[in-house]
Design an enzyme around this catalytic site. Structure first.
Site, PDB file in Angstrom:
ATOM      1  N   ASP A  82       0.847  -1.239  -0.013  1.00  0.00           N
ATOM      2  CA  ASP A  82      -0.131   0.091  -0.057  1.00  0.00           C
ATOM      3  C   ASP A  82       0.749   1.164   0.083  1.00  0.00           C
ATOM      4  OD1 ASP A  82       0.748  -1.011   2.791  1.00  0.00           O
ATOM      5  OD2 ASP A  82      -0.734   0.454   3.580  1.00  0.00           O
ATOM      6  N   GLU A 140      -0.595  -1.989   5.207  1.00  0.00           N
ATOM      7  CA  GLU A 140       0.130  -1.797   6.298  1.00  0.00           C
ATOM      8  C   GLU A 140       0.038  -0.514   7.079  1.00  0.00           C
ATOM      9  OE1 GLU A 140       2.899  -1.102   9.145  1.00  0.00           O
ATOM     10  OE2 GLU A 140       3.060   0.090   7.299  1.00  0.00           O
ATOM     11  N   GLU A 141      -0.263   0.499   6.434  1.00  0.00           N
ATOM     12  CA  GLU A 141      -0.244   1.791   6.720  1.00  0.00           C
ATOM     13  C   GLU A 141      -1.769   2.151   7.670  1.00  0.00           C
ATOM     14  OE1 GLU A 141       2.121   3.773   7.071  1.00  0.00           O
ATOM     15  OE2 GLU A 141       3.569   3.508   5.270  1.00  0.00           O
ATOM     16  N   ARG A 180      17.809  -6.139  14.926  1.00  0.00           N
ATOM     17  CA  ARG A 180      17.950  -5.889  16.329  1.00  0.00           C
ATOM     18  C   ARG A 180      17.077  -7.024  17.098  1.00  0.00           C
ATOM     19  NH1 ARG A 180      18.392  -1.973  19.992  1.00  0.00           N
ATOM     20  NH2 ARG A 180      17.162  -2.557  21.979  1.00  0.00           N
ATOM     21  N   HIS A 366       7.467   8.892   4.476  1.00  0.00           N
ATOM     22  CA  HIS A 366       6.336   9.628   4.829  1.00  0.00           C
ATOM     23  C   HIS A 366       6.294  11.204   4.452  1.00  0.00           C
ATOM     24  CE1 HIS A 366       4.008   6.413   7.487  1.00  0.00           C
ATOM     25  NE2 HIS A 366       4.864   6.006   6.724  1.00  0.00           N
TER      26      HIS A 366
END
Ligand SMILES: [Zn+2]
Ligand SMILES: [Zn+2]
Length: 394
Positions: A82, A140-141, A180, A366
């Site tokens: 998306d 996802e957003e 991580r 973004h």
């Protein structure tokens, strides 16, 4: 078992195709759950490679299954498709052709890279021990597309033993990949507080209950949640991103609306903040003769990487790129809905540097001027392919 020595060359070789796909998708960005064109492109590519393909999974999601020539485990690799409601300001030849919509988070690159991985692994299907499942998710957003695909069975039939994904990293230079162990992205929840006062003439405030003043007290008090109620060594964020009330200078309005987001790294703190946002808002409003209605929406969970899978990623990456390419990642308060997958299946989420060495400042995701150095695309392809092969060969 060592990885095939030509993995990086294989990814470089198909690089131009990956770039072309990325540019095609970039020019035709689609918002969450509207990724029809993108999904069709993905499904067509996967079918061409001989994968079995399921479409409309959890909305517009696509799943491709590559069965290797030998039996083994199942690994899931994931990309999101998306775009964002941003008007692109870049002048590139491949700039967005859809007004007000832009791939400003690199999901075009994620999709193109995962198609590249499918190609690299399909070329080695005979030697492949096990199954690779390719998950192309919508929304996802903020739309929790990963959760919708899980509800629609993406982790079943065959069941998934481990899951991996990647995101572009606008801060790090091309050639670096970071990962991580443990918590790596924050949980993300949102709240809306509507303060109900009583409107009236601005010159006679004693006859009104001013929701703006009450709202201001609530915003200030919310700042004490992290500073006074959460342990100083635990990361947490409470941000008010919107406060709206009133229409003009001499009228006290009836209501004020406050919207914000909460980020945390552990579920206890997440629950504490949720409870206290409501208590503070309602308590302060009541103390000031108003009332407050609190709508609290629980969003994405904390993304937690499995330490063993992080080690596997690191060893795969060092084998392909050399140890100097693998860097540690700082924890981020950003959220990522791959966390829904990693709640159910052990795995890891890595970040691939996409900053061009000549860019004096990063081009952050973004924003209307986000872009990435496409030399990073074959690196992402090789990174995910190597991770999948490493997992299946163990
Ligand atoms: Zn994003
Ligand atoms: Zn993103």
């Amino acid at each position: 078992m060592p990885l095939p020595s030509d993995l990086r060359e294989a990814a470089e070789e198909i690089g131009p195709g990956v770039v072309a796909d990325r540019r095609d998708i970039h020019q035709h960005p689609e918002l969450g759950y509207e990724e029809k064109r993108t999904a069709a492109l993905v499904a067509a590519r996967l079918r061409d490679l001989g994968l079995s393909v399921r479409t409309n999974v959890g909305g517009t999601g696509v799943v491709g299954v590559l069965r290797g020539g030998k039996p083994g485990k199942t690994v899931l690799l994931r990309a999101d498709m998306d775009a964002l409601p941003i008007q692109e300001e870049n002048q590139a030849s491949y700039a967005s052709q859809h007004p007000g919509v832009m791939h400003a988070c690199g999901h075009d690159a994620h999709t193109a890279m995962l198609l590249g991985v499918a190609r690299v692994l399909a070329d080695r299907r005979a030697q492949l021990a096990g199954t690779v499942k390719f998950m192309f998710q919508p929304a996802e957003e903020g739309g929790a597309g990963a959760q919708r695909m899980i509800d629609d069975g993406v982790l079943d039939d065959p069941p998934v033993d481990a899951a991996f994904g990647l995101h572009v990293d606008a801060e790090r230079y091309v050639g670096q990949v970071s990962v991580r162990p443990g918590p790596s992205n924050a949980s993300s929840d949102r709240f809306t507080i509507v303060v109900q006062g009583r409107g009236g003439h601005a010159a006679r405030p004693h006859r009104s209950v001013d929701p703006i003043v009450v709202g201001a007290q609530i915003v200030t008090a919310l700042q004490t949640l992290v500073s006074r109620e959460v342990s100083p060594i635990e990361p947490a964020v409470v941000t008010v991103g919107s406060m709206t009330a009133g229409t003009t200078f001499n009228v006290i309005p009836d209501t004020a609306t406050i919207k914000g987001t909460v980020r945390a790294y552990n579920e206890d703190i997440r629950a504490l903040v949720q409870e206290r946002v409501g208590e503070l808002a309602r308590g302060i409003a009541a103390a000031m003769r108003a009332s407050a209605e609190v709508d609290y929406r629980v969003g994405y969970p904390v993304l937690t990487n499995d330490p063993e899978k992080v080690e596997l990623v690191r060893s795969a990456l060092s084998e392909v790129f050399g140890i100097e390419a693998v860097v540690d990642r700082d924890p981020s308060m950003g959220a990522e809905d791959f966390s829904f997958v990693l709640q159910r299946v052990p795995g890891a989420f890595m970040y691939v540097g996409v900053r061009n060495p000549a860019w004096k400042v990063p081009r952050p995701v973004h924003t209307a001027t986000f872009d990435l150095d496409e030399d990073a695309l074959p690196i992402g392809v090789a990174a995910l392919a190597a991770t999948a092969l490493k997992f299946l060969s163990e």
